[in-house]
Each structure stands twice: as C-alpha cells, then as structure tokens.
Design an enzyme around this catalytic site. Structure first.
Site, PDB file in Angstrom:
ATOM      1  N   GLN A 140      25.222 -23.280 -75.809  1.00 44.24           N
ATOM      2  CA  GLN A 140      25.255 -24.842 -75.671  1.00 44.24           C
ATOM      3  C   GLN A 140      24.649 -25.265 -77.046  1.00 44.24           C
ATOM      4  OE1 GLN A 140      21.054 -26.120 -73.501  1.00 44.24           O
ATOM      5  NE2 GLN A 140      22.239 -24.352 -72.325  1.00 44.24           N
TER       6      GLN A 140
ATOM      7  N   GLU B  37      14.735 -29.146 -79.896  1.00 49.01           N
ATOM      8  CA  GLU B  37      13.886 -28.448 -79.081  1.00 49.01           C
ATOM      9  C   GLU B  37      13.092 -27.477 -80.092  1.00 49.01           C
ATOM     10  OE1 GLU B  37      16.731 -27.747 -75.858  1.00 49.01           O
ATOM     11  OE2 GLU B  37      16.750 -25.621 -76.624  1.00 49.01           O
TER      12      GLU B  37
ATOM     13  N   ARG C 288      28.095 -27.361 -73.077  1.00 51.42           N
ATOM     14  CA  ARG C 288      28.150 -25.958 -73.166  1.00 51.42           C
ATOM     15  C   ARG C 288      29.204 -25.313 -73.593  1.00 51.42           C
ATOM     16  NH1 ARG C 288      26.140 -28.644 -68.548  1.00 51.42           N
ATOM     17  NH2 ARG C 288      24.271 -27.937 -68.105  1.00 51.42           N
TER      18      ARG C 288
ATOM     19  N   HIS D 143      23.112 -22.255 -79.450  1.00 52.29           N
ATOM     20  CA  HIS D 143      22.276 -21.467 -79.257  1.00 52.29           C
ATOM     21  C   HIS D 143      22.252 -20.945 -77.544  1.00 52.29           C
ATOM     22  CE1 HIS D 143      20.862 -25.406 -77.922  1.00 52.29           C
ATOM     23  NE2 HIS D 143      20.074 -24.844 -76.938  1.00 52.29           N
TER      24      HIS D 143
ATOM     25  N   HIS E  37      23.218 -29.354 -78.487  1.00 51.50           N
ATOM     26  CA  HIS E  37      22.878 -30.817 -78.146  1.00 51.50           C
ATOM     27  C   HIS E  37      23.270 -31.700 -79.216  1.00 51.50           C
ATOM     28  CE1 HIS E  37      20.756 -28.759 -75.241  1.00 51.50           C
ATOM     29  NE2 HIS E  37      19.886 -28.137 -76.296  1.00 51.50           N
TER      30      HIS E  37
END
Length: 382
Positions: free
Chosen positions: A87, A124, A264, A245, A89
């Site tokens: 995935q 993240e 995804r 990642h 972001h």
C-alpha cells in the site's frame, strides 16, 4: 488529568495469535489479534473508564482540560503474523482532492470501492518491539532489481525489458503489473518458485511465502521490486506519503496521522485501484533510512520524523525516575515492566502493565515516570 484507555484487538486475518497476548502476559485468545488502537479515530476509538469512547469524551470534557479538537494522530500496537497488503498513502493535497472527488460522486464512505475515506494524509512510523520486524518499504534501485530478474531467467524477460526502458518510471511499472501485466507477473512468479540466488535468497523465499497465501497475485512481483528491510528492537521506519510499503511480520508500536486513506497494490482481496495508486506513488528508488532514537534527557529518547502531526518518545525510567515535558494531548502506552506514570500538575497517577495506556491532558504539562519498564508516548509534533 490522566485517563486510562482500553480497546479490544482488531481481528484482521494477518494478525498474530500470540504476540499481543505475550506482551500483555495473558492467555492467547486463539484468534488473530492484529492491532490495538489508542486514539479517538471514529473507526475504533478507545474507551475510557466510564464507558464513553475517547472521541465522545474529548468532545464533552476536552475543552475544560485544554483539548481543542480531535487528536492529530493515532497510536497503535501492531502484531503481524503474515503480510499486510502492499500500500501507499496520499499527501495532504492528494487526500483533499480525492476525498472531495468521491464525495461529489456520491460514493459511500464505507463502500468497498471507496479510496479516500477522509481528507487527511497518513504518514506513519513503526518501531519494532519484537527482536526483529520485517517490512517491505520503498522501490529498490533498478540495477539491483535487474540482477534479481537475471537470476530468474527467461520467465522474467517481459518485466526485465520494461525495467530496461530508462524513461519508464518505476511507478508506471507497478501500475502496469497491477492493471495489465498479469501474464508477465505469472511468468516471474513461476520462475521465482524454483530460482536460486545467494544475493536475493530472502526475497525469493518471501515470494514463495506470498504465493502460498496469494497464489498468482501480481502484488508478489511488486514485492520483488521493493526493499526488504529487517528492523531490530527499538529501530523505526518512517513511511512518508507516496512510499510503497507492506509490513510482513513482527510486533511494533505504530504512530500515524489520524487518517484511514489506503491505496492498495496487491496481496489483498480488497479493492485495488492501480491508476490511483500510481498517481500518488513516489517513483524514486532507494533504501529508506532506519530511524534510531536519540537521547533527549536521561531515560528519554525521541524518534525524529519530518511531520507536524505527531512525535514519539520512548521512556525507560532511571532509578530516581524521569520528568518528561509534554506539549499538547499525549497518550502513553507501556511495553515492558510496570512503570508508574503521574501528572506533573495534578499528581494523578497510574501503574501501567504492558499494553496499558493513559491519555495525558494538556493541562498536566508533562508526566513523571518511575519504577522499572518501558513506555512510549505519542504527542503532537512541533
């Protein structure tokens, strides 16, 4: 104020049946336990002792203790026994545009085909709690990938030819594999099942493992384009917007911006929008740096990340205890021992066993940590 927080583990299929139970010193449930969320995200807010969810508690009680809105971050314990989906972001601007577009199109926010569930980005940080934590992160240098494909032989030729086109960015190759490259992916996967390579033995073994779970999935070939990384306990990996990642195996503390936007790229039965994924991907190859904490005070370490949404501290109290200054609303979660946490203003205290967490309101200004053990504190970034 210090407000104890609790939540039930989320039972995603990739979750471990033992890691969270072992951390918390309890009997395993026998079911996958993937994540425990400590935050006010409406997808699964933590609970306070009076039974209110944290988002409701903050809305009703927050203004009186200096909390002026929802938390900008979400803190989790993550326990993976098998790979998560590949995935990436979006950036803040990409999320805002994508969210507005899907809202205007009338796509329900809980629809399976929905991509942008909010208008926020989702950088993240994962920090390993297990002795090792394995992940795929970032696109590998093409020269190294060409060596891997050469080890696979003729079955990898179509992908090797694409990779040889220097004007084709790696993100476009990822999109081709996911959207139109099923035949080419099948050839690479078939070759990987029997190939041998001293340099890429771990990557080939991973491909075989992935094939056993997701037979024929083009994401297996996408994984072969990515860096395979092993974190040691206490080491971190920062995932910025656009970085491809997938977490593979291990126990960690995860801290992210408060968002649920995931695009995804395989290894999942969920919706894959190859074109949208490519539109947010950073095509630059390279090995992402491992983040190591730096000492900021005796017993206090900080993980530096280049975003303002969150910061993460690791605290291992000295014999005399440590004072930790905090700004904004913070959440502390214990990961070892039984540290005692008390507010610096109210002196309200809590003894935290591993997996236990408390919200620290801004009016405290910080905490004092005593006893033996380890805890991580999430707080807004600078």
């Amino acid at each position: 104020m210090l407000i104890p927080l609790a939540n039930d583990p989320r039972d995603y299929a990739w979750g471990s049946t033992s890691l969270l139970a072992a951390l918390e010193g309890r009997q395993a449930s026998g079911r996958p336990e993937a994540e425990v969320w400590f935050g006010d995200h409406p997808g699964d807010p933590a609970e306070t002792p009076d039974g209110r969810t944290l988002d409701r508690w903050i809305a009703e009680e927050g203004p009186a203790v200096g909390i002026d809105g929802p938390l900008p971050y979400l803190l989790k314990l993550l326990a993976a026994a098998s790979p998560l989906s590949i995935q990436a972001h979006p950036s803040k601007s990409q999320a805002e545009a994508g969210f507005a577009r899907e809202e205007a199109a009338g796509v329900a926010r809980d629809a399976a085909e929905r991509t942008y569930r909010d208008a926020n980005h989702k950088p993240e940080l994962i920090v390993a709690l297990s002795e090792t934590f394995r992940a795929l992160a970032g696109l590998r240098d093409p020269a190294a990938t060409r060596r891997l494909l050469a080890a696979l032989g003729p079955g990898a030729s179509p992908l090797a030819e694409r990779l040889a086109e220097t004007d084709a960015p790696l993100s476009a190759i990822v999109g081709w594999l996911l959207a139109d490259g099923a035949d080419a992916a099948g050839g690479v996967i078939d070759a990987a099942l029997t190939a041998e390579s001293d340099e890429f033995s771990a990557e080939l073994e991973l491909a075989r493992t992935l094939h056993a779970v997701y037979p024929g999935d083009p994401g297996i070939v996408v994984a072969l384009l990515m860096n395979l990384i092993t974190l040691r306990r206490g080491e971190g990996l920062f995932v910025p917007a656009g970085m491809l990642h997938a977490y593979l195996e291990g126990l960690g503390v995860e801290l992210m911006a408060a968002s649920d936007n995931v695009l995804r790229g395989g290894l999942t039965p969920k919706h894959v929008d190859a074109a949208e994924l490519v539109s947010v991907l950073d095509p630059s190859p390279g090995l992402p740096p491992v983040i190591r904490s730096r000492d900021v005070a005796p017993g206090v370490r900080r993980y530096d990340v280049p975003v303002a949404d969150f910061a993460l501290l690791a605290v291992s109290p000295t014999a005399d205890g440590v004072e930790v200054a905090l700004s904004g609303t913070s959440i502390a979660v214990a990961t070892a021992g039984a540290p005692e946490v008390s507010g610096t203003t109210s002196s309200a205290g809590a003894r935290l066993l591993p997996g236990g967490a408390v919200l620290v309101t801004p009016d405290e200004g910080g905490v004092r940590v005593t006893g033996e053990g380890e805890l991580f504190i999430a707080l807004p970034g600078r």
